[in-house]
Design a protein around this motif. Structure first.
Motif, PDB file in Angstrom:
ATOM      1  N   ARG A  38       1.060  -1.450  -0.163  1.00  0.00           N
ATOM      2  CA  ARG A  38      -0.129  -0.351   0.426  1.00  0.00           C
ATOM      3  C   ARG A  38       0.595   1.013  -0.639  1.00  0.00           C
ATOM      4  N   ILE A  39      -0.061   2.025  -0.015  1.00  0.00           N
ATOM      5  CA  ILE A  39       0.771   3.648  -0.203  1.00  0.00           C
ATOM      6  C   ILE A  39       0.648   4.878   1.385  1.00  0.00           C
ATOM      7  N   ARG A  40       1.329   4.623   1.756  1.00  0.00           N
ATOM      8  CA  ARG A  40       0.935   5.646   2.835  1.00  0.00           C
ATOM      9  C   ARG A  40       1.205   7.331   2.570  1.00  0.00           C
ATOM     10  N   VAL A  41      -0.185   8.228   2.021  1.00  0.00           N
ATOM     11  CA  VAL A  41      -0.189   9.339   2.064  1.00  0.00           C
ATOM     12  C   VAL A  41      -0.389   9.994   3.182  1.00  0.00           C
ATOM     13  N   GLU A  42       1.267  11.324   3.182  1.00  0.00           N
ATOM     14  CA  GLU A  42       0.969  12.039   4.494  1.00  0.00           C
ATOM     15  C   GLU A  42      -0.083  13.612   4.081  1.00  0.00           C
ATOM     16  N   ALA A  43      -0.912  14.283   4.855  1.00  0.00           N
ATOM     17  CA  ALA A  43      -0.958  15.708   4.500  1.00  0.00           C
ATOM     18  C   ALA A  43      -0.241  16.251   5.529  1.00  0.00           C
ATOM     19  N   ALA A  55     -12.992  18.726   2.691  1.00  0.00           N
ATOM     20  CA  ALA A  55     -14.008  18.964   2.397  1.00  0.00           C
ATOM     21  C   ALA A  55     -13.531  17.779   1.427  1.00  0.00           C
ATOM     22  N   ASP A  56     -13.380  17.298   0.699  1.00  0.00           N
ATOM     23  CA  ASP A  56     -12.913  16.223  -0.060  1.00  0.00           C
ATOM     24  C   ASP A  56     -11.536  15.390  -0.391  1.00  0.00           C
ATOM     25  N   PHE A  57     -11.514  14.095  -0.278  1.00  0.00           N
ATOM     26  CA  PHE A  57     -10.374  12.827  -0.239  1.00  0.00           C
ATOM     27  C   PHE A  57     -10.646  12.014  -0.766  1.00  0.00           C
ATOM     28  N   ARG A  58      -9.852  11.762  -2.438  1.00  0.00           N
ATOM     29  CA  ARG A  58     -10.417  10.819  -3.330  1.00  0.00           C
ATOM     30  C   ARG A  58      -8.978  10.426  -4.193  1.00  0.00           C
ATOM     31  N   LEU A  59      -9.036   9.370  -4.443  1.00  0.00           N
ATOM     32  CA  LEU A  59      -7.952   8.837  -5.138  1.00  0.00           C
ATOM     33  C   LEU A  59      -8.716   8.589  -6.688  1.00  0.00           C
ATOM     34  N   PRO A  86     -13.712   8.180  -2.966  1.00  0.00           N
ATOM     35  CA  PRO A  86     -13.777   8.376  -1.971  1.00  0.00           C
ATOM     36  C   PRO A  86     -12.716   8.044  -0.788  1.00  0.00           C
ATOM     37  N   ILE A  87     -11.974   8.616  -0.594  1.00  0.00           N
ATOM     38  CA  ILE A  87     -10.941   8.267   0.915  1.00  0.00           C
ATOM     39  C   ILE A  87     -11.692   9.104   2.263  1.00  0.00           C
ATOM     40  N   THR A  88     -11.982   7.881   3.426  1.00  0.00           N
ATOM     41  CA  THR A  88     -12.703   8.141   4.366  1.00  0.00           C
ATOM     42  C   THR A  88     -11.983   7.402   5.698  1.00  0.00           C
ATOM     43  N   ASN A  89     -10.963   7.111   5.734  1.00  0.00           N
ATOM     44  CA  ASN A  89      -9.656   6.024   6.584  1.00  0.00           C
ATOM     45  C   ASN A  89      -9.171   7.062   6.565  1.00  0.00           C
ATOM     46  N   TYR A  90      -9.246   8.223   7.082  1.00  0.00           N
ATOM     47  CA  TYR A  90      -8.232   8.646   7.488  1.00  0.00           C
ATOM     48  C   TYR A  90      -7.711   9.397   8.783  1.00  0.00           C
ATOM     49  N   ARG A  91      -7.109   9.677   8.963  1.00  0.00           N
ATOM     50  CA  ARG A  91      -7.118   9.751  10.860  1.00  0.00           C
ATOM     51  C   ARG A  91      -5.199  10.963  10.876  1.00  0.00           C
ATOM     52  N   VAL A  92      -5.443  11.656  12.290  1.00  0.00           N
ATOM     53  CA  VAL A  92      -4.049  12.552  12.333  1.00  0.00           C
ATOM     54  C   VAL A  92      -3.028  11.122  13.557  1.00  0.00           C
ATOM     55  N   ILE A 144      -3.436  11.395   7.903  1.00  0.00           N
ATOM     56  CA  ILE A 144      -2.589  10.364   7.569  1.00  0.00           C
ATOM     57  C   ILE A 144      -3.320   9.522   6.866  1.00  0.00           C
ATOM     58  N   THR A 145      -3.779   8.897   5.780  1.00  0.00           N
ATOM     59  CA  THR A 145      -4.256   7.862   4.954  1.00  0.00           C
ATOM     60  C   THR A 145      -3.488   6.821   4.305  1.00  0.00           C
ATOM     61  N   ASP A 146      -4.187   5.438   4.259  1.00  0.00           N
ATOM     62  CA  ASP A 146      -2.983   4.709   3.009  1.00  0.00           C
ATOM     63  C   ASP A 146      -4.158   4.056   2.406  1.00  0.00           C
ATOM     64  N   VAL A 147      -3.971   4.101   1.068  1.00  0.00           N
ATOM     65  CA  VAL A 147      -4.527   3.538  -0.493  1.00  0.00           C
ATOM     66  C   VAL A 147      -3.435   2.432  -1.154  1.00  0.00           C
ATOM     67  N   ILE A 148      -4.327   2.293  -1.502  1.00  0.00           N
ATOM     68  CA  ILE A 148      -4.260   0.532  -2.506  1.00  0.00           C
ATOM     69  C   ILE A 148      -4.831   0.557  -3.650  1.00  0.00           C
ATOM     70  N   SER A 149      -3.225   0.729  -4.765  1.00  0.00           N
ATOM     71  CA  SER A 149      -3.790   1.454  -6.148  1.00  0.00           C
ATOM     72  C   SER A 149      -5.045   0.042  -6.745  1.00  0.00           C
ATOM     73  N   GLY A 150      -4.741  -1.028  -6.298  1.00  0.00           N
ATOM     74  CA  GLY A 150      -5.199  -1.909  -7.578  1.00  0.00           C
ATOM     75  C   GLY A 150      -4.100  -2.273  -8.445  1.00  0.00           C
ATOM     76  N   ASN A 151      -4.367  -1.664  -9.226  1.00  0.00           N
ATOM     77  CA  ASN A 151      -2.602  -1.873 -10.370  1.00  0.00           C
ATOM     78  C   ASN A 151      -1.850  -0.922 -10.631  1.00  0.00           C
ATOM     79  N   ASP A 152      -1.364  -1.312 -11.983  1.00  0.00           N
ATOM     80  CA  ASP A 152       0.391  -0.529 -11.549  1.00  0.00           C
ATOM     81  C   ASP A 152       0.270  -0.116 -13.033  1.00  0.00           C
TER      82      ASP A 152
END
Length: 268
Positions: free
Chosen positions: A38-43, A62-66, A74-80, A86-94
Motif C-alpha cells: 500500500r501507499i501511505r499518504v501524508e497531508a 472537504a473531499d479526499f479521493r483517489l 472516496p477516501i474516508t479512512n484518514y486520521r491524525v 494520514i491515509t493508506d491507499v491501494i491502487s489495485g494495479n500498476d
C-alpha cells in the motif's frame, strides 16, 4: 465539475482573525510513501517541503479521493498522527493515479501592512488592483482561503497513458501534461493551471525539491494565455509545484477577498 466548498460563518471569521494569522502562509502538500502493498499518504502543512509543522484537522477535510483512469474513489479512512493527516491507499494495479485533498474554505483577517507583504510574496499585486494597493489602504483585509493538494503516483505502465486526464475537479488545479518519468533532456515538466475548469493566465507557479534549498522554492514560472507553464526540473528527486490565485470576494459584507492555493507533488 469542480468542487464547491462551504463559506465560513461570521463567528469563524472573528476567531480566525485572532488566532490564525500565520496559517495563511503555510503550503499544503500530499506526500506518497510506498509501504509494501500500500501507499501511505501524508497531508503536511509547512514551508519546508516535505516537512509538516502541524496536522490538518479532520473536520477541515472537504473531499479526499483517489483519482485513477477508471474514475474517483472516496477516501474516508484518514486520521491524525503527530503533525500529519494520514491515509493508506491501494491502487489495485500498476497504472498511474493521483490522491487529492480539498479543504473547506477558511477565514482570516490581516492588517493592511501584513496583507501587502503577503501579496508581494505571492507576486499577486496585479490580481488585487485596483481594490488594494500597498501603502494606499490601511483597512484590515478579510479573506476566505481554500487549499487543494494532489500527489501523483506513477505506475509501471505509463506508456501511452494520458496523465493530464487525472483531474481531481478542484477549483484551482495543477495538471502535469506528462508523467515525470517522460521528462526529456530539456528537463522541463509542462503543467496547466485551471481555475473552475478554465485556463488562467499570469499565475506564478513555484517549484522546489526535497533536500535542496531547505525545501523552499527553487524557481518560478508564469502561466501563459492557455494556463501553461514549463517548470524546470534540475535533477532526480521528490518535487513539488504550487500556485496561488486571489480575487475580490462576491460576499462583500464578510470578505474583501477569496484565495485559492494548489499544489502537486511527484517523484522524478
Amino acid at each position: 465539475m469542480f468542487l464547491e466548498l462551504q463559506v465560513p460563518s461570521f463567528s469563524e471569521i472573528v476567531f480566525a482573525s485572532v488566532t490564525s494569522l500565520v496559517i495563511v502562509g503555510h503550503n499544503l502538500w500530499l506526500i506518497g510513501k510506498n509501504e509494501q502493498t500500500r501507499i501511505r499518504v501524508e497531508a503536511n502543512t509547512g514551508d519546508h517541503f516535505p516537512e509538516s509543522d502541524s496536522a490538518v484537522k479532520c473536520e477541515r477535510v472537504a473531499d479526499f479521493r483517489l483519482v485513477s483512469p477508471d474514475g474517483f474513489a472516496p477516501i474516508t479512512n484518514y486520521r491524525v498522527e503527530e503533525t500529519s493527516l494520514i491515509t493508506d491507499v491501494i491502487s489495485g494495479n500498476d497504472r498511474s493515479f493521483c490522491v487529492s485533498l480539498a479543504l473547506f474554505a477558511h477565514p482570516i483577517t490581516l492588517e493592511a501592512e501584513k496583507f501587502a507583504g503577503y501579496i508581494a510574496e505571492e507576486s499577486a499585486g496585479e490580481f488585487v488592483k485596483p481594490n488594494f494597493v500597498a501603502g494606499d489602504t490601511t483597512a484590515p483585509q478579510r479573506e476566505s482561503y481554500t487549499k487543494f493538494a494532489k500527489v501523483f503516483i506513477e505506475g509501471n505502465r505509463t506508456q501511452g497513458e494520458d496523465v493530464s486526464a487525472l483531474l481531481a475537479g478542484h477549483r484551482l488545479e495543477i495538471i502535469p501534461q506528462i508523467a515525470p518519468s517522460k521528462i526529456d533532456s530539456n528537463r522541463k515538466l509542462p503543467v496547466q493551471i485551471l481555475f473552475e475548469g478554465k485556463p488562467i493566465a499570469g499565475l506564478r507557479v513555484s517549484t522546489g525539491c526535497e533536500g535542496v534549498n531547505g525545501g523552499k522554492y527553487l524557481s518560478h514560472e508564469i502561466t501563459d494565455a492557455n494556463g501553461m507553464a514549463n517548470i524546470a526540473i534540475s535533477d532526480s528527486g521528490h518535487w513539488f509545484a504550487r500556485t496561488h490565485f486571489i480575487r475580490p470576494h462576491s460576499n462583500k459584507e464578510d470578505f474583501e477577498w477569496e484565495s485559492f492555493w494548489a499544489s502537486v507533488t511527484f517523484r522524478v
